[in-house]
Design a protein around this motif. Sequence first.
Motif, short mmCIF file in Angstrom:
data_model
loop_
_atom_site.label_atom_id
_atom_site.label_comp_id
_atom_site.label_asym_id
_atom_site.label_seq_id
_atom_site.Cartn_x
_atom_site.Cartn_y
_atom_site.Cartn_z
N MET A 1 41.39 39.26 -29.73
CA MET A 1 41.57 37.91 -29.18
C MET A 1 40.87 36.88 -30.05
O MET A 1 39.76 37.10 -30.53
CB MET A 1 40.99 37.84 -27.75
CG MET A 1 41.02 36.45 -27.14
SD MET A 1 40.18 36.33 -25.55
CE MET A 1 41.32 37.23 -24.52
N ASN A 2 41.52 35.75 -30.25
CA ASN A 2 40.90 34.66 -30.98
C ASN A 2 39.65 34.18 -30.24
O ASN A 2 39.66 34.01 -29.02
CB ASN A 2 41.89 33.50 -31.12
CG ASN A 2 41.36 32.36 -31.95
OD1 ASN A 2 40.52 31.60 -31.51
ND2 ASN A 2 41.86 32.24 -33.17
N GLY A 3 38.57 33.97 -30.99
CA GLY A 3 37.29 33.62 -30.38
C GLY A 3 37.31 32.34 -29.59
O GLY A 3 36.54 32.18 -28.63
N PHE A 4 38.17 31.41 -29.94
CA PHE A 4 38.26 30.16 -29.18
C PHE A 4 38.81 30.41 -27.78
O PHE A 4 38.56 29.63 -26.86
CB PHE A 4 39.17 29.16 -29.91
CG PHE A 4 38.52 28.46 -31.07
CD1 PHE A 4 37.92 27.21 -30.90
CD2 PHE A 4 38.53 29.03 -32.34
CE1 PHE A 4 37.34 26.55 -31.97
CE2 PHE A 4 37.95 28.38 -33.42
CZ PHE A 4 37.34 27.14 -33.23
N TYR A 5 39.57 31.50 -27.62
CA TYR A 5 40.20 31.80 -26.34
C TYR A 5 39.35 32.68 -25.42
O TYR A 5 39.71 32.91 -24.27
CB TYR A 5 41.55 32.49 -26.58
CG TYR A 5 42.72 31.53 -26.59
CD1 TYR A 5 43.45 31.25 -25.45
CD2 TYR A 5 43.09 30.89 -27.77
CE1 TYR A 5 44.51 30.37 -25.46
CE2 TYR A 5 44.15 30.00 -27.80
CZ TYR A 5 44.86 29.75 -26.64
OH TYR A 5 45.92 28.87 -26.66
N LYS A 6 38.23 33.19 -25.91
CA LYS A 6 37.41 34.05 -25.07
C LYS A 6 36.82 33.27 -23.90
O LYS A 6 36.55 32.07 -24.01
CB LYS A 6 36.30 34.69 -25.91
CG LYS A 6 36.83 35.73 -26.89
CD LYS A 6 35.72 36.38 -27.68
CE LYS A 6 36.29 37.42 -28.63
NZ LYS A 6 35.23 38.06 -29.45
N PRO A 7 36.62 33.93 -22.75
CA PRO A 7 36.06 33.23 -21.58
C PRO A 7 34.73 32.57 -21.91
O PRO A 7 33.92 33.10 -22.67
CB PRO A 7 35.88 34.36 -20.56
CG PRO A 7 36.86 35.40 -20.98
CD PRO A 7 36.91 35.35 -22.48
N LYS A 8 34.51 31.38 -21.33
CA LYS A 8 33.30 30.63 -21.64
C LYS A 8 32.85 29.85 -20.41
O LYS A 8 33.66 29.46 -19.56
CB LYS A 8 33.56 29.67 -22.81
CG LYS A 8 34.70 28.69 -22.57
CD LYS A 8 35.04 27.87 -23.81
CE LYS A 8 35.90 28.59 -24.78
NZ LYS A 8 37.31 28.74 -24.33
N SER A 9 31.55 29.62 -20.29
CA SER A 9 31.01 28.88 -19.16
C SER A 9 30.71 27.42 -19.51
O SER A 9 30.37 26.63 -18.64
CB SER A 9 29.71 29.54 -18.67
OG SER A 9 28.75 29.58 -19.72
N ARG A 10 30.86 27.07 -20.77
CA ARG A 10 30.62 25.71 -21.25
C ARG A 10 31.50 25.48 -22.45
O ARG A 10 32.01 26.44 -23.07
CB ARG A 10 29.15 25.53 -21.65
CG ARG A 10 28.70 26.50 -22.72
CD ARG A 10 27.41 26.09 -23.40
NE ARG A 10 26.94 27.06 -24.36
CZ ARG A 10 27.41 27.19 -25.61
NH1 ARG A 10 28.36 26.37 -26.04
NH2 ARG A 10 26.93 28.10 -26.42
N PRO A 11 31.69 24.24 -22.86
CA PRO A 11 32.45 24.00 -24.09
C PRO A 11 31.75 24.61 -25.30
O PRO A 11 30.52 24.60 -25.40
CB PRO A 11 32.46 22.47 -24.21
CG PRO A 11 32.22 21.97 -22.82
CD PRO A 11 31.32 22.98 -22.19
N LEU A 12 32.52 25.16 -26.20
CA LEU A 12 31.97 25.61 -27.47
C LEU A 12 31.47 24.39 -28.24
O LEU A 12 32.11 23.34 -28.23
CB LEU A 12 33.04 26.32 -28.29
CG LEU A 12 33.63 27.60 -27.69
CD1 LEU A 12 34.86 28.04 -28.48
CD2 LEU A 12 32.59 28.71 -27.65
N VAL A 13 30.34 24.54 -28.91
CA VAL A 13 29.76 23.44 -29.69
C VAL A 13 30.07 23.67 -31.16
O VAL A 13 29.64 24.67 -31.75
CB VAL A 13 28.24 23.36 -29.47
CG1 VAL A 13 27.61 22.31 -30.40
CG2 VAL A 13 27.93 23.03 -28.01
N LEU A 14 30.83 22.74 -31.76
CA LEU A 14 31.21 22.83 -33.16
C LEU A 14 30.56 21.69 -33.94
O LEU A 14 30.66 20.52 -33.56
CB LEU A 14 32.72 22.74 -33.33
CG LEU A 14 33.53 24.05 -33.30
CD1 LEU A 14 33.33 24.79 -31.98
CD2 LEU A 14 34.99 23.79 -33.57
#
Length: 305
Positions: A1-14
């Motif tokens: 799975m693409n890492g951007f699509y993995k479940p998350k509890s907050r926005p990814l910080v880029l």
Amino acid sequence: MNGFYKPKSRPLVLGHRGVPLAHQENTMAGFRKAVELGIDGIELDVFATRDGEVVVFHDEDTERLTGVKGLISEMTWDEVSRLRVQKRIVQDDNGNYQTYGREERIPLLEEVLDELQDDLLINVEMKAYRPMWSRRKTGRLVADVIRKTGSCDRVVATSFDFFMLRDLENDYRSIHSGFAYDDGMADGIEKWCRLLPEIGSEFSQAAGNQNHMTFINRLLELNAVGRMVGSSVVGVEHTLIDSDTVQKFHDRNMLVGAYTLFPYDTRTVSASESDQMAEARRLHELKVDWIETDDPEKLLKLYTS
């Protein structure tokens, strides 16, 4: 799975162009700093050189960053590789500069992806200041680099140029890619409305779409460009995101990335620190998937404290 699509509890910080408060934008030093800080990923910009190499660089004119005037898309990689990103970079229209410890070289996308194999998620923005059919091959060149480096599961590609996106998708459909929307598009929308008044009238009759900013929001939420190029993500200037924008894209199984919080380049953004903090919380509540920022350390601390 693409890492951007993995479940998350907050926005990814880029980190936007890396970590520009610490090192020059779009340089290996900045990307390595992002790894050191433990943030989720980075956004970077790319151009294709005249001889078909994909270089990591933001401006088409090289003068602001290198002091040497020229168009990067008209240079060969050999010419670009001799340039250096200066120690002083203009920060605003008042003559203020961001100063760094040393000059930095301009990297190839391939070497960035090779070095950061498992460290960071990466949004590769194929840079374009307007759609140009003649530059569509940039999409194919970027697809080739992503394929060669085995980076498909940790990269998304975005652009303001749908020709590049279509070329990329046609070449390598496994890549997650998407169109980008900017609130500066309002100027163009105003001209379109004057030329095609029936379109402006149709949108203005919709509830909540009484100005050009919300007109762009409406175009964004219709996802017409996304359907045309086969997008699975969308990049959005945070000012265009309203209360239901993110949910509409999530209902399509598409991701939403927002930009740019805590900007160090203040030429076009003048929001206060408190306003930026409030906006970060709002985007979190709306379940935005990732946020690009010039101060990733601050944003990560806000989300993890």
